[in-house]
Design a protein around this motif. Structure first.
Motif: not given
Ligand code: ADP
Ligand code: MG
Length: 706
Positions: A281, A330-331, A340, A453
């Motif tokens: 990721a 993730n968006w 945000n 978020n």
């Molecule tokens: P997960 O929730 O899937 O365990 P993470 O919280 O580490 O994993 O985030 C997964 C992906 O989402 C990463 O690529 C991270 O950079 C991305 N991400 C985190 N916050 C945001 C955001 N506000 N907008 C878009 N992508 C995000």
């Protein structure tokens, strides 16, 4: 490769990024370029000439001999045409290295070899690539040399988009416009732009390259077309987050170094659920950059694997019966001053702007669920979606306990008065600190989950571009925002209009919210009751591209014309036909040239050994051997019949005079079924035939021995 180094020193070293531009470009040029990047202002040729010159000098210092317009045609992967920097030889016999502004801004690859879905006859081969200055250029260095890569958009002579990038940039523009409109209504006068941020998590499999080379199905189609599950599958759950073996770790390290140099912020890596499956990721980035970066990630994963004697499999379902791979998109929507729009804050029930935006997401997803489903469809994903581990095929939104509670309050009373809080998490161990747990748990089964978020769209396939899902997300959101603004701008009393709108949206689109187990049978029945579309395959999803609702939305916002949408549908049918045809032919080849001959030899040997034993010792009981021989012969017969049927069915499909849509549907219903009918007896044979006699590596060899 260097073993110990400072990541900060190498990060982005091969990227023509802001620091390099500030250092190298004359101040005026730099400012003009920045204006182009941030405000979308057109770049004049004189400025482009200066930028091109500096970019070339910088690239040559990195060892680049060539440059390429790097683009993403509708093949799912990137394409490039390389030109060297050399100019015509001088009278002295020497050459100069040159690169003009025109060459930077515009390229003309022959477009006739890329899918256009009938947009263009082959004699009208002209296509253009246009520089996307918002995604930085980079130098790719590898064993073959170094090349300056310039991210570009690709369109036809008449301006129709032939790629992923053009509509993506269009969708980002219009989303920004509509979101800023809404912010103004809420009294925000400072934010100038709203940009989607995207973080695409990439799943993949790694197997030994020797094993890969011993399997024609993997080589030609990216997935195994035969193969029986090993006695040990993933039931022990011992792989997920398990410690990473040294060989894999060395690989991941090299991948990271390559990515960091290219400015891709690879952040997290871990083993995934299935044996031999992993995830990478990056930290999220602006949508178009994230889409480019995901392509770079896929390329890098593949390339570096070969250096380590490994093969990276990006297919959604390389091994039947083993977890598939996806891409979690993730968006979120973020303003240029860092707000945000999906941030609920501590008490979401009081955050009116957030609640409205949230309800607009529900509206957008509910109204265009079929299109969203289509955007995540590719041939490989048909094998994955709806299985027991991947998201189900039905689109729904997971909000979590806290937000669902707020929504319920809104629907029942018209106002929400409280938000559930996270409680203290007591571990029961004194030395561990108690911490406040999130108000909302995670849900792993939802295809579209709110995760604090951001929304996480988990349906896209692992080998597909995330371009299309983001085009759809951006546009359906722009449409919902625009409709809300139309109404609110006219309202006499803004506060009460917003209030009524939230209640109305929440009530109307409540059906798309589902917090339960998306894998359960009950959900399929429940979703049907709610009238949510359940689309099981790519060919059933494609029509969503050309419905009235889709066409009028995309045309209204100038993201796609009807003709472009029809051409995309056509391309998808064609790709489906081609892929299934290759899979069927590969199966026919493997079954007739490898598997059936091997089984015949095995059966012959078995028969001979029965004879030998009976001769040597007439009173010996050979019933076990005989039973085995009968079983083997029966499956062999079944396989042979199925092979003949598959050959005939595929031939019929191939020579069929029909539209791509009809043809694709025939492949889906008949050829795929004939393939399954051949696979069944062959997999049964693999389970009973001597391992030594089986002509290719087994699932066990491939996924447990990396
Ligand atoms: P997960 O929730 O899937 O365990 P993470 O919280 O580490 O994993 O985030 C997964 C992906 O989402 C990463 O690529 C991270 O950079 C991305 N991400 C985190 N916050 C945001 C955001 N506000 N907008 C878009 N992508 C995000
Ligand atoms: Mg995730």
């Amino acid at each position: 490769m260097e073993r110990y180094f400072n990541v900060a020193d190498i990060f982005g070293e091969n990227v023509f990024n802001d620091t390099v531009m500030q250092e190298r470009l004359p101040k005026k040029t730099y400012q003009k370029l920045k204006q182009t990047i941030s405000e979308g202002k057109e770049l004049d040729l004189e400025t482009a000439d200066v930028i091109a010159h500096e970019m070339k000098e910088w690239a040559i210092e990195k060892g680049a001999t060539h440059y390429t317009h790097w683009f993403q045609p509708l093949t799912g992967i990137t394409a490039e045409k390389h030109d060297s920097f050399i100019s015509a030889p001088l009278p002295s016999g020497k050459v100069l290295m040159s690169f003009s502004g025109k060459e930077l801004i515009k390229g003309e690859p022959d477009a006739s070899s890329f899918p256009s879905g009938g947009l263009r006859a082959t004699f009208e081969a002209r296509g253009y690539t246009a520089w996307d200055p918002t995604s930085p250029a980079f130098v790719r260095q590898d064993a073959a040399g170094a090349t300056l890569c310039i991210p570009t958009a690709f369109c036809s002579y008449t301006g129709e988009a032939l790629d992923q990038k053009t509509p993506l940039l269009r969708s980002m523009e219009i989303l920004s416009e509509q979101a800023v409109r809404l912010l103004r209504l809420f009294g925000n006068t400072t934010s100038q732009r709203v940009t989607p941020s995207v973080g695409a998590e990439q799943e993949y499999f790694l197997i030994d390259r020797e094993m890969y080379l011993a399997r024609k199905d993997l080589m030609y189609t990216g997935r195994t077309l035969f193969g029986a599950m090993p006695p040990k599958g993933q039931e022990m759950d011992d792989h997920y987050f398990g410690s990473i073996p040294e060989r894999i770790e060395a690989y991941m390290r090299d991948v990271n170094i390559e990515l960091w140099k290219l400015g891709v912020s690879s952040k997290t890596q871990h083993n995934e659920v299935a044996p031999a499956q992993h995830e990478l990721a990056p930290i999220y980035a602006q949508c178009n950059v994230a889409v480019d970066h995901n392509q770079i990630i896929m390329e890098t994963l593949r390339k570096v694997a070969n250096r380590h004697g490994l093969q990276c499999l990006l297919h959604e379902k390389p091994f039947s019966g083993v977890n598939g791979s996806g891409k979690h998109n993730n968006w979120s929507l973020v303003t240029d001053d860092g707000i945000n729009l999906f941030e609920p804050g501590k008490s979401p029930h009081e955050n009116i702007q957030f609640l409205l935006v949230l309800c607009l997401v529900l509206k957008a997803v509910d109204r265009h669920a079929d299109l969203l489903r289509e955007s995540a469809s590719d041939v490989g994903n048909d094998q994955r979606l709806g299985g027991n581990e991947a998201p189900p095929v039905i689109i729904s939104v997971y909000l979590g306990e806290q937000l669902e509670d707020v929504l319920t309050q809104l629907i029942s009373t018209g106002t929400a008065t409280k938000s559930k809080k996270g409680e203290k998490l007591a571990t029961g161990v004194k030395t561990l600190p108690d911490f406040r747990k999130d108000a909302t748990d995670r849900n792993r089964t939802s295809p579209f989950a709110f995760t604090g978020n951001k929304f996480e769209f988990r349906m896209p396939g692992s080998q597909d571009s995330v371009g299309e899902p983001n085009v759809v997300l951006n546009t359906i959101m722009a449409e919902a925002l625009s409709e809300a603004c139309d109404e609110l701008e006219k309202a006499k009393d803004f506060d009460s209009a917003v209030h009524d709108m939230i209640k109305k949206l929440a009530t109307e689109h409540q059906r798309i919210v589902f917090n339960g187990n998306g894998y359960g049978e009950e959900w399929i029945a429940e979703a049907e009751k709610r009238g949510l579309p359940s689309i099981n395959s790519l060919v059933e999803a494609i029509p969503a591209l050309t419905t009235d609702a889709t066409v009028s939305m995309f045309e209204k916002f100038g993201v796609f014309s009807k003709v472009e949408l029809e051409s995309r549908a056509e391309i998808e049918y064609e790709q489906y036909i081609k892929s299934i045809n290759i899979e069927a032919r590969t199966m026919i080849d493997m079954a007739s040239k490898q598997i059936i001959p091997a089984v015949i030899s095995y059966a012959t040997e078995l028969g001979l050994s029965i004879g030998t034993i009976a001769d040597a010792c007439p009173e010996a009981d050979v019933s076990t051997q005989k039973e085995l021989l009968v079983k083997v012969s029966n499956y062999l017969r079944e396989a042979k019949d199925a092979l003949i049927t598959l050959k005939e069915t595929n031939e019929k499909a191939y020579t069929m005079k029909a539209s791509s849509c009809e043809k694709a549907n025939f492949y889906h219903s008949d050829v795929v079924k004939a393939m399954e009918d051949l696979r069944r007896p062959v997999d049964a044979l693999e389970m009973i035939v001597d391992k030594e006699a089986w002509p290719m590596p087994s699932y066990g060899d491939m996924i447990f021995e990396v």
